[in-house]
Design a protein around this motif. Structure first.
Motif, PDB file in Angstrom:
ATOM      1  N   ASP A  30     -32.003 -12.048  -8.279  1.00  0.00           N
ATOM      2  CA  ASP A  30     -31.438 -10.956  -7.468  1.00  0.00           C
ATOM      3  C   ASP A  30     -32.197 -10.338  -6.411  1.00  0.00           C
ATOM      4  OD1 ASP A  30     -29.236 -11.498  -9.078  1.00  0.00           O
ATOM      5  OD2 ASP A  30     -29.422  -9.951 -10.361  1.00  0.00           O
ATOM      6  N   ARG A  31     -33.450 -10.126  -6.771  1.00  0.00           N
ATOM      7  CA  ARG A  31     -34.469  -9.551  -5.718  1.00  0.00           C
ATOM      8  C   ARG A  31     -34.863 -10.371  -4.618  1.00  0.00           C
ATOM      9  NH1 ARG A  31     -39.525  -9.870  -4.001  1.00  0.00           N
ATOM     10  NH2 ARG A  31     -40.015 -11.813  -5.275  1.00  0.00           N
ATOM     11  N   ILE A  32     -34.705 -11.766  -4.518  1.00  0.00           N
ATOM     12  CA  ILE A  32     -34.752 -12.651  -3.642  1.00  0.00           C
ATOM     13  C   ILE A  32     -33.426 -12.259  -2.727  1.00  0.00           C
ATOM     14  CG2 ILE A  32     -34.787 -15.011  -2.819  1.00  0.00           C
ATOM     15  CD1 ILE A  32     -36.461 -15.602  -5.415  1.00  0.00           C
ATOM     16  N   LYS A  33     -32.420 -12.413  -3.290  1.00  0.00           N
ATOM     17  CA  LYS A  33     -31.317 -12.004  -2.446  1.00  0.00           C
ATOM     18  C   LYS A  33     -31.302 -10.921  -1.670  1.00  0.00           C
ATOM     19  CE  LYS A  33     -28.079 -14.725  -5.383  1.00  0.00           C
ATOM     20  NZ  LYS A  33     -26.868 -14.891  -6.397  1.00  0.00           N
ATOM     21  N   GLN A  34     -31.893  -9.669  -2.332  1.00  0.00           N
ATOM     22  CA  GLN A  34     -32.104  -8.460  -1.723  1.00  0.00           C
ATOM     23  C   GLN A  34     -32.868  -8.610  -0.651  1.00  0.00           C
ATOM     24  OE1 GLN A  34     -33.126  -5.727  -4.991  1.00  0.00           O
ATOM     25  NE2 GLN A  34     -31.070  -5.477  -5.910  1.00  0.00           N
ATOM     26  N   ILE A  35     -33.852  -9.493  -0.704  1.00  0.00           N
ATOM     27  CA  ILE A  35     -34.890  -9.510   0.554  1.00  0.00           C
ATOM     28  C   ILE A  35     -34.131 -10.003   1.685  1.00  0.00           C
ATOM     29  CG2 ILE A  35     -36.565 -10.996   1.315  1.00  0.00           C
ATOM     30  CD1 ILE A  35     -37.971 -10.850  -1.241  1.00  0.00           C
ATOM     31  N   ARG A  36     -33.107 -10.831   1.338  1.00  0.00           N
ATOM     32  CA  ARG A  36     -32.075 -11.476   2.670  1.00  0.00           C
ATOM     33  C   ARG A  36     -31.193 -10.161   3.089  1.00  0.00           C
ATOM     34  NH1 ARG A  36     -30.674 -16.856  -0.900  1.00  0.00           N
ATOM     35  NH2 ARG A  36     -32.652 -17.595  -0.806  1.00  0.00           N
ATOM     36  N   GLY A  37     -31.149  -9.250   1.986  1.00  0.00           N
ATOM     37  CA  GLY A  37     -30.273  -8.225   2.442  1.00  0.00           C
ATOM     38  C   GLY A  37     -28.844  -8.617   2.782  1.00  0.00           C
ATOM     39  N   GLU A  38     -28.347  -8.028   4.074  1.00  0.00           N
ATOM     40  CA  GLU A  38     -26.898  -8.295   4.364  1.00  0.00           C
ATOM     41  C   GLU A  38     -26.686  -9.385   5.166  1.00  0.00           C
ATOM     42  OE1 GLU A  38     -24.371  -6.790   2.992  1.00  0.00           O
ATOM     43  OE2 GLU A  38     -25.557  -5.802   1.699  1.00  0.00           O
ATOM     44  N   LEU A  39     -27.944 -10.133   5.613  1.00  0.00           N
ATOM     45  CA  LEU A  39     -27.963 -11.231   6.719  1.00  0.00           C
ATOM     46  C   LEU A  39     -27.029 -12.262   6.495  1.00  0.00           C
ATOM     47  CD1 LEU A  39     -31.611 -11.537   7.569  1.00  0.00           C
ATOM     48  CD2 LEU A  39     -29.900 -11.057   9.155  1.00  0.00           C
ATOM     49  N   PRO A  40     -26.953 -12.620   5.128  1.00  0.00           N
ATOM     50  CA  PRO A  40     -25.745 -13.745   5.056  1.00  0.00           C
ATOM     51  C   PRO A  40     -24.522 -13.238   5.403  1.00  0.00           C
ATOM     52  CG  PRO A  40     -27.145 -13.984   3.249  1.00  0.00           C
ATOM     53  CD  PRO A  40     -27.598 -12.570   3.898  1.00  0.00           C
ATOM     54  N   LEU A  41     -24.076 -12.076   4.739  1.00  0.00           N
ATOM     55  CA  LEU A  41     -22.712 -11.597   5.191  1.00  0.00           C
ATOM     56  C   LEU A  41     -22.554 -11.183   6.842  1.00  0.00           C
ATOM     57  CD1 LEU A  41     -22.233  -8.932   2.363  1.00  0.00           C
ATOM     58  CD2 LEU A  41     -21.098 -11.453   2.701  1.00  0.00           C
ATOM     59  N   GLU A  42     -23.672 -10.678   7.410  1.00  0.00           N
ATOM     60  CA  GLU A  42     -23.607 -10.610   8.950  1.00  0.00           C
ATOM     61  C   GLU A  42     -23.315 -11.744   9.517  1.00  0.00           C
ATOM     62  OE1 GLU A  42     -27.019  -8.317  10.303  1.00  0.00           O
ATOM     63  OE2 GLU A  42     -26.730  -6.793   8.688  1.00  0.00           O
ATOM     64  N   VAL A  43     -24.034 -12.767   8.983  1.00  0.00           N
ATOM     65  CA  VAL A  43     -24.016 -14.170   9.854  1.00  0.00           C
ATOM     66  C   VAL A  43     -22.493 -14.654   9.678  1.00  0.00           C
ATOM     67  CG1 VAL A  43     -24.647 -16.655   9.810  1.00  0.00           C
ATOM     68  CG2 VAL A  43     -26.389 -14.837   9.808  1.00  0.00           C
ATOM     69  N   LYS A  44     -22.076 -14.746   8.434  1.00  0.00           N
ATOM     70  CA  LYS A  44     -20.537 -15.107   8.380  1.00  0.00           C
ATOM     71  C   LYS A  44     -19.679 -14.215   8.997  1.00  0.00           C
ATOM     72  CE  LYS A  44     -17.243 -17.330   6.080  1.00  0.00           C
ATOM     73  NZ  LYS A  44     -16.185 -16.719   6.629  1.00  0.00           N
ATOM     74  N   ASP A  45     -19.878 -12.937   9.321  1.00  0.00           N
ATOM     75  CA  ASP A  45     -18.984 -12.059   9.962  1.00  0.00           C
ATOM     76  C   ASP A  45     -18.828 -12.362  11.579  1.00  0.00           C
ATOM     77  OD1 ASP A  45     -18.093 -10.566   7.743  1.00  0.00           O
ATOM     78  OD2 ASP A  45     -19.307  -9.002   7.949  1.00  0.00           O
ATOM     79  N   LEU A  46     -20.163 -12.569  12.037  1.00  0.00           N
ATOM     80  CA  LEU A  46     -20.328 -13.075  13.549  1.00  0.00           C
ATOM     81  C   LEU A  46     -19.864 -14.473  13.814  1.00  0.00           C
ATOM     82  CD1 LEU A  46     -24.102 -11.943  13.963  1.00  0.00           C
ATOM     83  CD2 LEU A  46     -22.118 -11.213  15.336  1.00  0.00           C
ATOM     84  N   GLU A  47     -19.706 -15.267  12.665  1.00  0.00           N
ATOM     85  CA  GLU A  47     -19.262 -16.503  12.860  1.00  0.00           C
ATOM     86  C   GLU A  47     -17.843 -16.512  12.831  1.00  0.00           C
ATOM     87  OE1 GLU A  47     -22.492 -19.693  10.843  1.00  0.00           O
ATOM     88  OE2 GLU A  47     -20.882 -18.759   9.672  1.00  0.00           O
ATOM     89  N   ASP A  48     -17.178 -15.731  12.024  1.00  0.00           N
ATOM     90  CA  ASP A  48     -15.584 -15.363  11.942  1.00  0.00           C
ATOM     91  C   ASP A  48     -15.151 -14.858  13.450  1.00  0.00           C
ATOM     92  OD1 ASP A  48     -15.535 -16.568   9.437  1.00  0.00           O
ATOM     93  OD2 ASP A  48     -15.437 -14.722   8.630  1.00  0.00           O
ATOM     94  N   ASN A  49     -15.858 -13.853  13.800  1.00  0.00           N
ATOM     95  CA  ASN A  49     -15.687 -12.932  14.834  1.00  0.00           C
ATOM     96  C   ASN A  49     -15.811 -14.006  16.231  1.00  0.00           C
ATOM     97  OD1 ASN A  49     -15.317 -10.607  16.661  1.00  0.00           O
ATOM     98  ND2 ASN A  49     -17.453 -10.929  17.274  1.00  0.00           N
ATOM     99  N   ILE A  50     -16.801 -14.721  16.257  1.00  0.00           N
ATOM    100  CA  ILE A  50     -16.995 -15.789  17.244  1.00  0.00           C
ATOM    101  C   ILE A  50     -15.493 -16.719  17.482  1.00  0.00           C
ATOM    102  CG2 ILE A  50     -18.143 -18.100  18.195  1.00  0.00           C
ATOM    103  CD1 ILE A  50     -20.496 -16.201  17.400  1.00  0.00           C
TER     104      ILE A  50
END
Length: 259
Positions: A30-50
């Protein structure tokens, strides 16, 4: 079934110790995932937006083609009406009576109105094409900006993932090794509790005579039962599984300090 077999013969104490070790490993993931933060969601949102922007551009281009097709039709109508007017005017020179003159004059007038209507449509289509082309240009600019941001976010995410991938994979392998040592019923309950817990803790140790998850006070009798390691005991307030600090490998000084 495999989980049940590997957990057979293990005492409650051994199973709780394994469960706490599993919790420790999952908390590290979980801590490792927190390091990534919201980046995976941001990437997914950007891909959907594109993808949405690309679809919008394609729709605008189809509109432009449709308006151009309608423009060609209206121009053809104008050519046909002009040809008819020329023919009717030629016939006007050879009319034999007023009735023929009136009929031909009305046809000329009607075709003239048809030309005016088509020209009105042509102006409307021209404005619509200009508007859609402006929409295309603006959307393509947004698309370019989004693609640039996506590229940066992906590079940032890839860098973080590459730094933590080996650690996460190692932890996941260890978690899979531990799971079979825990009886299936307790493991399912633990995972369900983790899913519902805000901090992802499914098992906690007693801290200052209180639950380490919700910090509600635990009666002395129940604390004694927890230390006996005879059965799985959950907090009556938050539902988390509880163990004593010693079983969790926590020193008394750390418990006193609230660590």
């Amino acid at each position: 079934m495999a989980t049940e077999k590997k957990s057979e013969g293990l005492s409650v104490e051994q199973r709780m110790k394994a469960l706490y070790e599993l919790q420790t490993i999952l908390s590290e993931i979980d801590r490792i995932k927190q390091i990534r933060g919201e980046l995976p969601l941001e990437v997914k949102d950007l891909e959907d937006n594109i993808e949405g922007l690309k679809t919008r551009i394609e729709n605008y281009r189809r509109d432009v083609e449709d308006f151009r097709r309608k423009t060609s039709i209206e121009k053809e109508k104008i050519n046909e009406s002009q040809a008819k007017i020329a023919r009717y005017k030629e016939q006007l020179d050879n009319v034999r009576n007023n009735r023929e003159f009136d009929l031909l004059s009305k046809e000329v007038e009607f075709q003239t109105l048809e030309i005016e209507l088509s020209e009105k449509h042509l102006n409307e289509f021209a404005r619509a094409i200009d508007s859609r082309n402006a929409d295309i240009a603006a959307t393509e600019e947004k698309l370019s900006d989004s693609q640039h941001i996506l590229q940066e976010k992906k590079a940032e995410l890839d860098e973080i993932v590459s730094e933590t991938r080996q650690d996460e994979e190692r932890l996941r392998v260890r978690a899979k090794e531990i799971e079979p040592t825990i009886d299936e019923r307790t493991l399912k309950a633990f995972k369900r509790i983790r899913d519902n817990a805000r901090n992802g803790l499914g098992i906690v140790y007693i801290q200052r005579n209180a639950c380490g998850g919700c910090f509600n006070r635990i009666p002395p009798q129940k604390q004694m039962e927890i230390k006996m390691h005879k059965k799985v005991i959950v907090c009556e307030y938050c539902g988390r599984i509880m163990i004593d600090p010693e079983l969790a490998g926590i020193a008394e000084a750390e418990v006193a300090a609230g660590k």
